[in-house]
Design a protein around this motif. Structure first.
Motif, mmCIF file in Angstrom:
data_model
loop_
_atom_site.group_PDB
_atom_site.id
_atom_site.type_symbol
_atom_site.label_atom_id
_atom_site.label_comp_id
_atom_site.label_asym_id
_atom_site.label_seq_id
_atom_site.Cartn_x
_atom_site.Cartn_y
_atom_site.Cartn_z
ATOM 1 N N PRO A 1 0.815 -1.219 0.000
ATOM 2 C CA PRO A 1 0.000 0.000 0.000
ATOM 3 C C PRO A 1 0.849 1.270 0.000
ATOM 4 N N ILE A 2 2.003 1.202 0.637
ATOM 5 C CA ILE A 2 2.838 2.395 0.775
ATOM 6 C C ILE A 2 3.316 2.917 -0.583
ATOM 7 N N THR A 3 3.463 2.011 -1.574
ATOM 8 C CA THR A 3 3.939 2.472 -2.875
ATOM 9 C C THR A 3 2.933 3.438 -3.501
ATOM 10 N N GLU A 4 1.655 3.210 -3.255
ATOM 11 C CA GLU A 4 0.650 4.121 -3.806
ATOM 12 C C GLU A 4 0.713 5.462 -3.082
ATOM 13 N N GLY A 5 1.083 5.413 -1.791
ATOM 14 C CA GLY A 5 1.299 6.658 -1.048
ATOM 15 C C GLY A 5 2.414 7.471 -1.673
ATOM 16 N N PHE A 6 3.514 6.805 -2.004
ATOM 17 C CA PHE A 6 4.651 7.495 -2.630
ATOM 18 C C PHE A 6 4.217 8.144 -3.941
ATOM 19 N N VAL A 7 3.515 7.355 -4.765
ATOM 20 C CA VAL A 7 3.100 7.859 -6.072
ATOM 21 C C VAL A 7 2.172 9.061 -5.916
ATOM 22 N N SER A 8 1.267 8.980 -4.946
ATOM 23 C CA SER A 8 0.261 10.034 -4.806
ATOM 24 C C SER A 8 0.874 11.338 -4.325
ATOM 25 N N LEU A 9 2.040 11.282 -3.691
ATOM 26 C CA LEU A 9 2.588 12.557 -3.225
ATOM 27 C C LEU A 9 3.076 13.428 -4.381
ATOM 28 N N LEU A 10 3.166 12.843 -5.580
ATOM 29 C CA LEU A 10 3.505 13.642 -6.752
ATOM 30 C C LEU A 10 2.343 14.539 -7.178
ATOM 31 N N GLU A 11 1.155 14.132 -6.749
ATOM 32 C CA GLU A 11 -0.057 14.818 -7.209
ATOM 33 C C GLU A 11 -0.127 16.289 -6.797
ATOM 34 N N LEU B 1 13.534 -2.499 1.293
ATOM 35 C CA LEU B 1 14.153 -1.839 0.147
ATOM 36 C C LEU B 1 15.667 -1.798 0.328
ATOM 37 N N SER B 2 16.103 -1.557 1.570
ATOM 38 C CA SER B 2 17.550 -1.442 1.802
ATOM 39 C C SER B 2 18.228 -2.818 1.823
ATOM 40 N N THR B 3 17.488 -3.859 2.230
ATOM 41 C CA THR B 3 18.100 -5.188 2.218
ATOM 42 C C THR B 3 18.034 -5.825 0.840
ATOM 43 N N GLY B 4 17.338 -5.179 -0.094
ATOM 44 C CA GLY B 4 17.260 -5.711 -1.447
ATOM 45 C C GLY B 4 16.127 -6.703 -1.648
ATOM 46 N N GLU B 5 15.260 -6.837 -0.634
ATOM 47 C CA GLU B 5 14.129 -7.748 -0.777
ATOM 48 C C GLU B 5 13.148 -7.195 -1.811
ATOM 49 N N ILE B 6 13.013 -5.867 -1.831
ATOM 50 C CA ILE B 6 12.220 -5.231 -2.880
ATOM 51 C C ILE B 6 13.196 -4.729 -3.931
ATOM 52 N N ARG B 7 13.058 -5.264 -5.131
ATOM 53 C CA ARG B 7 14.043 -4.976 -6.161
ATOM 54 C C ARG B 7 13.398 -4.366 -7.383
ATOM 55 N N LYS B 8 14.237 -3.730 -8.164
ATOM 56 C CA LYS B 8 13.771 -3.223 -9.450
ATOM 57 C C LYS B 8 13.629 -4.389 -10.412
ATOM 58 N N PHE B 9 12.690 -4.271 -11.331
ATOM 59 C CA PHE B 9 12.516 -5.313 -12.334
ATOM 60 C C PHE B 9 13.225 -4.950 -13.630
ATOM 61 N N VAL B 10 13.629 -3.685 -13.731
ATOM 62 C CA VAL B 10 14.358 -3.312 -14.957
ATOM 63 C C VAL B 10 15.777 -2.872 -14.610
#
Lengths: 145, 510
Positions: free
Chosen positions: B331-341, B501-510
């Protein structure tokens, strides 16, 4: 199975010729055949709030429809003309990118697609799947006219 | 009493005896009389000041969230852009709603008249100094938006058929219950009521009103209810008739219009580059002195904050409804995205409008004192040609590009329309939360929505803008109480995500 051939299929006559060509090749070389159906999709289009809400549901429906209307009839047809080791896969995304991705995921040795037969003007404007795939594919690409 | 309220009342009083026979005026006076109490309640000031408590409520909340999440709007800005680009999206989820799409849809609901007409109202009353406070409110509001959109996704309802419903009413109810805090159900109902009013007001009447003003400004004056009926018919076809093609065309053209608008504004700013320094000088000086506007610097501050909140809707809770459809396990990723609004909406687009109005010299300045000249009522700044609201923006753009007023008409009409479609959805979600889902119930709301389109186009700007603001801010009262109670939940999500994110468990796909 060590070796596989990926073939793109969208239900069009040229794609059917490509699949038949790929099946013959797979049978002759005794390798697996992966029939890939890509539903054109961009994550950068605009949707209304209503469409956002229903997107997950629609996606499931679209996958089901692709399986029922496009892939299953094809498999029946392929069974009747020799069969072989055939698997199917449906994915959303850019057609060329997704075929290349499926090929590298399955460690396929070859990609086969049909030619859409667009006029050169349309291809110039929008690019063709064959052209894009030629640039992006990790393995040799065969284009069936 | 708030200044625009007094002005609105005066307009209504003047209108009544003179030409009470016209339909527009009748609608206007009935509307002003029946909503006045609600408006005064929301915009009542702190005792002994002329500072509306609601503006303080929003700014304090934005400050609290900014500090509580340690300036998340700046720390997570880059990550938010990476999320929107799809760097962290699993390709196997392709075909689901992407972060980009959720952001684009939420933006098409907020970028609109608030940025064109609302800013003109703010600058017309509060002077260029209002811009400074507007930008500040936009930057702070990013933290509020982050909080509410994270909660919107976390506590949404997912139904077996794959549809999702989310928003403040769901997190108020489920989140409060989870934390063992009483009153969540009650607040959810209150929020839904205010959301329906907000959808009818700011999301509908204000849009119809300003679209009419804009069309009338080009083709000549004609009764507002005519525009209202035309708009109501088209909205009806889309939301009741399910005519997707109209919505689809709008969804395609609106982003284009947004780019065109910002591009034109940038061009005007570039042409008058030598005056940018002076404009920012006026913005800063005005922010702290008011440069002679009504209410001094407090007047500028109130206008800036008020229009920023109305434009980017941070803390209002509407965006949480739009964002909750995204496909994500975090859910937090949508929070990050929405702060651009709020950043795009307020810090970029609103500032463009304010700069164009200021740079093109629409506001009259007394050359002797360097202060702004007030209009006859003493409430707003005198402008070239006496324009207010969207007409002021239109005049500013037209002074640089001859004929741009016609482009702006198209932009305003389309923006108004897309905002109406978005808000009809927010209102409907609140309506079905209260009354349950069902074909008939939904159609009742949609018909009410269309009726208010006609009323909005026919009524005067004063009462409409006051009611719109009041209803939208009432949503914020309830929503922000919920955000205070639930902000530890967001913090927990944030910590867990940052760790992975810092341990690398959440990674980029590209």
């Amino acid at each position: 199975m060590t070796e596989q051939i990926v073939v793109g299929y969208d239900g069009s006559p040229s794609a059917r010729r490509a699949v038949q060509f790929a099946q013959d090749a797979a049978l002759a070389r005794e390798v697996g055949l992966i029939v890939a159906h890509v539903l054109e999709w961009s994550p950068y289009t605009f949707l209304s709030p209503q469409e956002l809400e229903e997107r997950h549901m629609r996606r499931e429906e679209e996958l089901k429809r692709a399986d029922h209307a496009i892939l299953r009839p094809l498999i029946m047809e392929l069974e009747s003309r020799g069969g072989g080791d055939i698997t199917t896969v449906s994915r959303f995304g850019n057609i060329a990118e997704m075929l290349a991705r499926i090929a590298s995921e399955t460690k396929a040795s070859q990609i086969v697609i049909g030619r859409t037969g667009h006029s050169s003007l349309a291809s110039r404007l929008f690019g063709s799947v064959a052209g894009a795939l030629a640039q992006a594919a990790p393995v040799p690409v065969t284009i069936v006219p | 009493m708030h200044k625009t309220t007094t002005m609105a009342a005066a307009v209504a009083l003047l209108a009544q005896p003179a030409m009470a026979q016209t339909l527009d005026d009748q609608i206007n006076s009935i509307f002003a009389a029946s909503t006045g109490w609600f408006v005064s309640l929301i915009f009542s000031s702190f005792p002994g000041t002329n500072f509306p408590w609601i503006v303080g409520w929003l700014v304090v909340a934005a400050l609290v969230f900014t500090i509580y999440f340690a300036f998340i709007q700046f720390r997570a800005f880059g990550h938010a852009i990476a999320l929107v680009k799809g760097d962290y999206s699993d390709p196997n989820d392709a075909g689901e709603v992407s972060h980009f799409q959720a952001l684009a849809t939420a933006l098409s609901g907020t970028v609109g008249l608030g940025n064109i007409a609302g800013v003109a109202v703010a600058v017309g009353i509060g002077g260029p100094g209002a811009t400074f406070w507007m930008i500040l409110a936009g930057l702070l509001g990013m933290a509020t938006k982050f909080t509410e959109c994270t909660l919107g996704v976390k506590y949404r309802n997912e139904y077996p058929n794959g549809k999702v419903s989310g928003g403040p009413m769901y997190y108020l109810k489920k989140g409060f219950a989870e934390r063992g805090v009483p009153g969540g159900g009650f607040l959810a109902v209150m929020f839904s009521i205010f959301c329906i009013l907000g959808a009818l007001g700011g999301g509908n009447m204000f849009q119809a009103n300003q679209a009419h003003a804009q069309i009338a400004g080009v083709v000549g004056d004609y009764p507002g209810w005519i525009t209202g009926v035309v708009f109501a018919t088209i909205v009806f076809l889309v939301i009741v008739g399910g005519i997707k093609s109209i919505a689809r065309v709008t969804e395609k053209v609106v982003p284009l219009m947004g780019v065109l608008y910002v591009g034109a504004a940038l061009l005007i700013i570039l042409i008058n580059f030598d005056q940018v320094g002076a404009a920012f000088g006026m913005i800063f000086a005005g922010a702290f002195t008011g440069l002679g506007v009504a209410g001094g610097f407090v007047g500028a501050l109130i206008q800036g904050f008020r229009r920023a909140a109305f434009s980017n809707e941070a803390g209002v809770g509407s965006a949480a409804i739009a964002h909750s459809a995204v496909r994500t396990n975090e859910p937090i990723t949508e929070g990050f995205v929405s702060l651009l609004e709020p950043f795009i909406d307020t810090v970029v687009v609103c500032t463009m409008t304010a700069l164009v109005i200021t740079i093109t010299g629409q506001l009259m300045i007394d050359p002797a004192t360097g202060l702004f000249i007030l209009d006859e009522a003493g409430t707003g700044i005198m402008t070239m040609g006496g324009n207010t609201g969207v007409a002021l923006t239109s005049a500013a753009f037209a002074s640089a590009f001859d004929g741009f007023q016609y482009v702006l008409v198209v932009a305003v009409v389309l923006f108004a329309f897309s905002t109406m479609i978005s808000w009809s959805y927010y209102g409907l979600k609140a309506w079905t939360y209260l009354f349950g889902e069902g074909q008939t119930k939904e159609i009742v709301f949609k018909v009410i929505f269309c009726i208010f389109t006609v009323i909005g186009a026919a009524a005067g700007l004063g009462p409409v803008i006051d009611f719109s603001d009041a209803a939208i801010f009432a949503m914020a009262v309830v929503n922000i109480i919920g955000l205070y109670v639930l902000m530890p939940v967001v913090k927990r999500e944030l910590r867990s995500y940052q760790k992975r994110l810092s341990t690398g468990e959440i990674r980029k796909f590209v």
